[in-house]
Design a protein around this motif. Structure first.
Motif, PDB file in Angstrom:
ATOM      1  N   ILE A   1       0.848  -1.204   0.000  1.00  0.00           N
ATOM      2  CA  ILE A   1       0.000   0.000   0.000  1.00  0.00           C
ATOM      3  C   ILE A   1       0.884   1.255   0.000  1.00  0.00           C
ATOM      4  O   ILE A   1       0.651   2.208  -0.754  1.00  0.00           O
TER       5      ILE A   1
ATOM      6  N   LEU B   1       1.335   4.857  -2.357  1.00  0.00           N
ATOM      7  CA  LEU B   1       1.237   6.221  -1.833  1.00  0.00           C
ATOM      8  C   LEU B   1       2.536   6.987  -2.008  1.00  0.00           C
ATOM      9  O   LEU B   1       2.555   8.222  -1.957  1.00  0.00           O
TER      10      LEU B   1
ATOM     11  N   VAL C   1      -7.833   4.681   0.544  1.00  0.00           N
ATOM     12  CA  VAL C   1      -6.844   4.807   1.615  1.00  0.00           C
ATOM     13  C   VAL C   1      -7.354   5.760   2.695  1.00  0.00           C
ATOM     14  O   VAL C   1      -6.996   5.632   3.869  1.00  0.00           O
TER      15      VAL C   1
END
Lengths: 439, 480
Positions: free
Chosen positions: A232, A236, A393
């Motif tokens: 993840i 980002l 997110v």
């Protein structure tokens, strides 16, 4: 020839070739890497790669261009190649338009880190891997050898980074197709440490042998192990770039625009110490930066070009404004309490193939992969067949982030596109109150 | 062209080894990148990469050493290292290569027009800046980029059986993109880039229609910014070729790679929902589905006469009338599996060993024009230009997203919608193929960014496809 000597010899030859109104930077990257692929606990493919590349950038006032070229390692031949590249750039640079965003760091900074050790003998390690993996369906890759990064400028900057390391990135497969993934990386191979990691993976294979459960799409409680959090975070990472934020390309634009926060449990730093990455980029010495502070936006990664274009202050980020050593601060959850706090839900060992469903909204999709289990009342019940998530997110790392584990795990890179990667991440596991599965 | 050929051949002939077989694969690759961003020319980038991979086969065990030191001593040291490694692995290797075919051909494979000189930096920058200034002045247009990438590759393969295979290719990647943003949302529309690349010369820039495209691309980005989200629910899905390329790549190409089926990639790129037993009988798609491995289309990115192991390349059907015929497997994978294959053993450069890769993987055209495809859709959506892709490690469950969507109702194109996404399962998706566009809808596309392998490699692949329609597909938009 020793790599540092090679780099300094190139510099020594290049400097006198320069004319009074010219300036240059020279970046250097090299490695001698053994690569051994395994399948079914046997060697599938093995070899060694010896490569050296330099990137010469020529500056003439506010005009510049760059030339990357392979070096042979034979100094006479390399002087010739570098000289030809210089002449090519001399032909091109005067024809270019002035660059309005050129704000070159002309400081004579110095940085030198050497972390070399006698690396493990590849043949001996291969033997140990095959012995320990005997009878198992083991598949993966072992990489080993020294890596070098250098940077210098005609204004006196000099950076050198030399480090030797190995990494073994492998999976154990059960007959039913379920698998558990492991990594072991460092400078000195410790067979006992390797055996312990293999034993831990083997334990999980037992659970993976149980009949798999197929979940329906929907919302679930979930625990993301550090490797899943790293996946993840990788998505980002692009979001902290000053240019990405200014051009609508960042998945964090709503965060930095002030309209949506992340969880106050979440703080993210770009570190300089503690990783494998060099302490410098072609922009100069890297800086330790707090990028996210308790869920609120903090620093951006700002290259000198973005600084000039957007009126910001450069902070040592490379031209791509990509972080090299991200770290998420640990939380309050003891690792031993993860399953109890999860209660009933998903334990996700790894996520894979993530991409954006809606980038400006921070919405991601991706797959579960490797060692993903269904948990009931704090106990592992069964492996879970591959599932797709699709979630924002700002939701699962927003109000639904319940806890982070106490000790972030240092994850060393195993990527080898073009050359062996040098970045790293340090991330805890994350307990989520809601995680949306869609397929 | 092939300027180092004579020297390399002489040095290769002088190499000494007690290996049963050895080979050298030399790659020289030059690259030039020009980009104009928001009307500002970025500093150009040039590169020149060269080196050689030496491979030694000892009693059926093969190993390699890749080096950028091309002196006689450097090549000899690399061959010695490869031979020593092969001997060290004698009892540990998975594959016995002693029966692998040994190429003996001598042939040059030079792309038509390879020696035609392209314009220099000043001319290309003039063209790119002229296009960049055509992006309208609008404060919502926060970014625009116009670029051109040119890559020239010359490869020389020599082996101890006397083969000499030389290949020269040039690849052109024009690209234009414009991003519109209102501070909360942003939408990008593009032409070319990762969806488009071809072999050839300056004619490719004309073929893609780069010059004069900026106003339209910018207008479409603004339309998307103002458009509603794609509605959720099942629809007929019309995919244009610049999304079909991605669909073919991810859910036909990768699952048919034989090394994945044999398990080599399970730790990284993944496995496949297809088994060895499926070839010859498995119903992969509807009877409208014809898929070829075709290395003979001159402008397509992966057209070549031999793969990187020296196997002659020829067109083959992988799927015919929906039935799976053969995998994407090179000579070694064919030997390991006993299955037929194609010449697709490929490496990204001199520093990586060949493995099974996609090359040109195409869908053969059908019989309907684009107007007929649209006219046959009652409740559907058109999607164009890939921007997001995700698929499971067995290449089955996927979710893809496009830049551009338009609803279709009762056989007519309706309004523009943003964030067009769809999801499905490969094993079912191709069986829902309900119409295939004719030759007038075919575009020859491809990408330079296909990643796979340990150590990792990125290679160029080509995909030519008509527009296609699929029934009953789950489509959806972005966040509110």
């Amino acid at each position: 020839m020793d790599a540092r000597d090679h780099f300094t010899a190139l510099l020594a030859n290049l400097g006198p070739l320069l004319k009074a109104d010219e300036g240059f930077t020279l970046s250097y990257r090299a490695e001698t890497s053994d690569f051994v692929r395994f399948n079914q606990a046997r060697v599938r493919q093995a070899g060694q790669v010896q490569q050296v590349f330099v990137t010469l950038t020529l500056f003439l006032g506010d005009r510049h261009a760059e030339f990357e070229l392979a070096m042979s390692g034979v100094i006479g031949e390399d002087h010739l190649r570098l000289h030809q590249a210089l002449e090519h750039l001399r032909d091109v640079v005067p024809t270019l338009a002035p660059d309005p965003y050129l704000r070159l760091n002309r400081e004579p900074w110095q940085s030198e880190v050497v972390q070399m050790a006698a690396g493990p003998d590849t043949a001996a390690v291969v033997e140990q891997i095959i012995q320990v993996g005997s009878g198992l369906d083991l598949v993966g890759i072992y990489a080993n050898g020294p890596q070098y990064r250098g940077f210098a400028s005609s204004w006196g900057a000099f950076g050198w980074h030399a480090a030797s390391s190995f990494s073994f990135d492998w999976s154990l497969f059960h007959d039913n197709g379920q698998a558990v993934k492991s990594t072991y990386a460092g400078q000195r191979w410790d067979n006992e440490a390797f055996i312990r990691r293999m034993a831990f993976a083997y334990e999980q294979l037992d659970y993976l042998g149980r009949p798999a459960r197929t979940l329906a799409p929907g919302d679930y409680r979930a625990y993301l192990a550090p490797a899943a959090v790293e996946e993840i975070l990788g998505m980002l990472s692009w979001g902290f770039s000053a240019q990405a934020l200014a051009t609508g390309a960042s998945p964090l634009q709503r965060l930095f625009g002030g309209s949506v926060p992340l969880s106050p449990l979440l703080s993210i730093d770009e570190r300089v110490a503690g990783g494998l990455a060099p302490a410098f980029t072609s922009e100069g010495p890297r800086q330790a930066l707090r990028l996210l502070d308790k869920g609120q936006p903090a620093e951006r990664l700002v290259s000198s070009r973005s600084a000039a274009e957007y009126g910001l202050t450069a902070n040592g980020a490379g031209s791509g404004e990509y972080p090299l050593a991200l770290a998420i601060a640990g939380g309050e959850l003891d690792e031993g309490d993860v399953l109890a706090h999860l209660g009933t839900g998903l334990y996700i060992g790894n996520l894979w193939y993530t991409n954006y469903s809606d980038r400006p909204a921070g919405r991601l999709t991706g797959m579960t992969r490797f060692a993903t289990f269904w948990v009931e009342d704090g106990k592992l019940q069964a492996p879970v067949n591959t599932m797709r998530f699709d979630d924002s997110v700002f939701s699962f790392f927003g109000p639904y982030l319940e806890a982070l584990t106490r000790e972030p795990e240092l994850l060393l890179p195993t990527g080898t596109y073009g050359s062996r990667q040098t970045g790293s991440t340090a991330v805890p596991g994350a307990l989520l109150g809601r995680f949306t599965l869609t397929l | 062209m092939f300027t180092s050929s004579a020297t390399l051949t002489r040095r290769f002939s002088a190499l000494k080894s007690d290996a049963d077989f050895w080979s050298l694969r030399h790659v020289l690759e030059t690259h030039t990148g020009y980009q104009v961003r928001k009307q500002v020319a970025q500093p150009p980038r040039f590169s020149e990469d060269q080196g050689a991979m030496l491979t030694a086969r000892v009693k059926g065990i093969e190993a390699y050493c890749a080096t950028s030191d091309l002196t006689q001593a450097g090549l000899q040291a690399a061959l010695d290292r490869a031979g020593a490694l092969a001997r060290a692995l004698a009892q540990r290797a998975l594959v016995d290569t002693s029966q692998a075919p040994v190429p003996t051909e001598q042939m040059d494979d030079v792309m038509p027009g390879y020696e035609r000189v392209l314009a220099g930096p000043a001319e290309w920058f003039e063209l790119l800046v002229a296009e960049s200034v055509k992006v309208p002045s609008d404060e919502r247009l926060v970014n625009s980029q116009v670029s051109l990438e040119v890559t020239c590759t010359e490869q020389i393969y020599l082996n101890s059986a006397g083969a000499c295979l030389r290949r020269a290719q040039r690849f052109i990647y024009p690209a234009l993109s414009v991003t519109a943003s209102d501070g909360q949302d942003s939408q990008t529309r593009s032409l070319g880039g990762a969806n488009f690349g071809q072999q050839g010369g300056a004619e490719i820039v004309e073929r893609i229609g780069l010059v004069g495209a900026a106003p339209r691309v910018a207008d479409e980005a603004l339309q998307l910014l103002l458009a509603p989200n794609t509605p959720s629910g099942p629809r007929e899905l019309l995919l244009l070729p610049d999304q079909m390329a991605l669909q073919i790549h991810e859910s036909i190409g990768h699952p048919l790679e034989l090394d994945r089926i044999l398990g080599d990639e399970r730790n990284y790129a993944g496995t496949s929902f297809i088994c060895q037993e499926d070839f010859g009988t498995y119903q992969y798609g509807s009877p409208l589905l014809d898929v070829t491995f075709d290395p003979s289309i001159p402008e397509e990115l992966a057209s070549y006469r031999h793969d990187d192991d020296g196997t002659p390349a020829q067109r083959e059907y992988l799927i015919r009338q929906g039935i799976l015929q053969r995998p994407l497997g090179g000579a070694l994978s064919q030997l390991r599996s006993g299955l037929p294959g194609v010449a697709n053993s490929r490496a990204c450069s001199w520093n990586r060993a060949p493995i099974d890769r996609m090359a040109n993987l195409n869908i053969e055209p059908g019989e309907q024009s684009l107007a007929q495809l649209i006219g046959g859709i009652e409740h559907g959506i058109l999607m164009s230009t890939n921007r997001s892709w995700s698929i499971d490690d067995a290449r089955n469950k996927f979710q893809f997203g496009c830049e551009w969507g338009r609803l279709i109702e009762n056989g007519e194109l309706k309004g523009v919608v943003k964030n067009p996404n769809y999801r499905g399962i490969s094993a079912n998706f191709w069986r829902n193929l309900s119409a295939v566009g004719d030759a007038s809808t075919v575009e020859v596309l491809g990408t330079p960014f296909c990643g796979k392998g340990e150590p990792n490699q990125v290679v160029r692949v080509g995909h030519a496809s008509p527009a296609c329609v699929f029934k009953n597909i789950d489509v959806f938009g972005g966040a509110a």
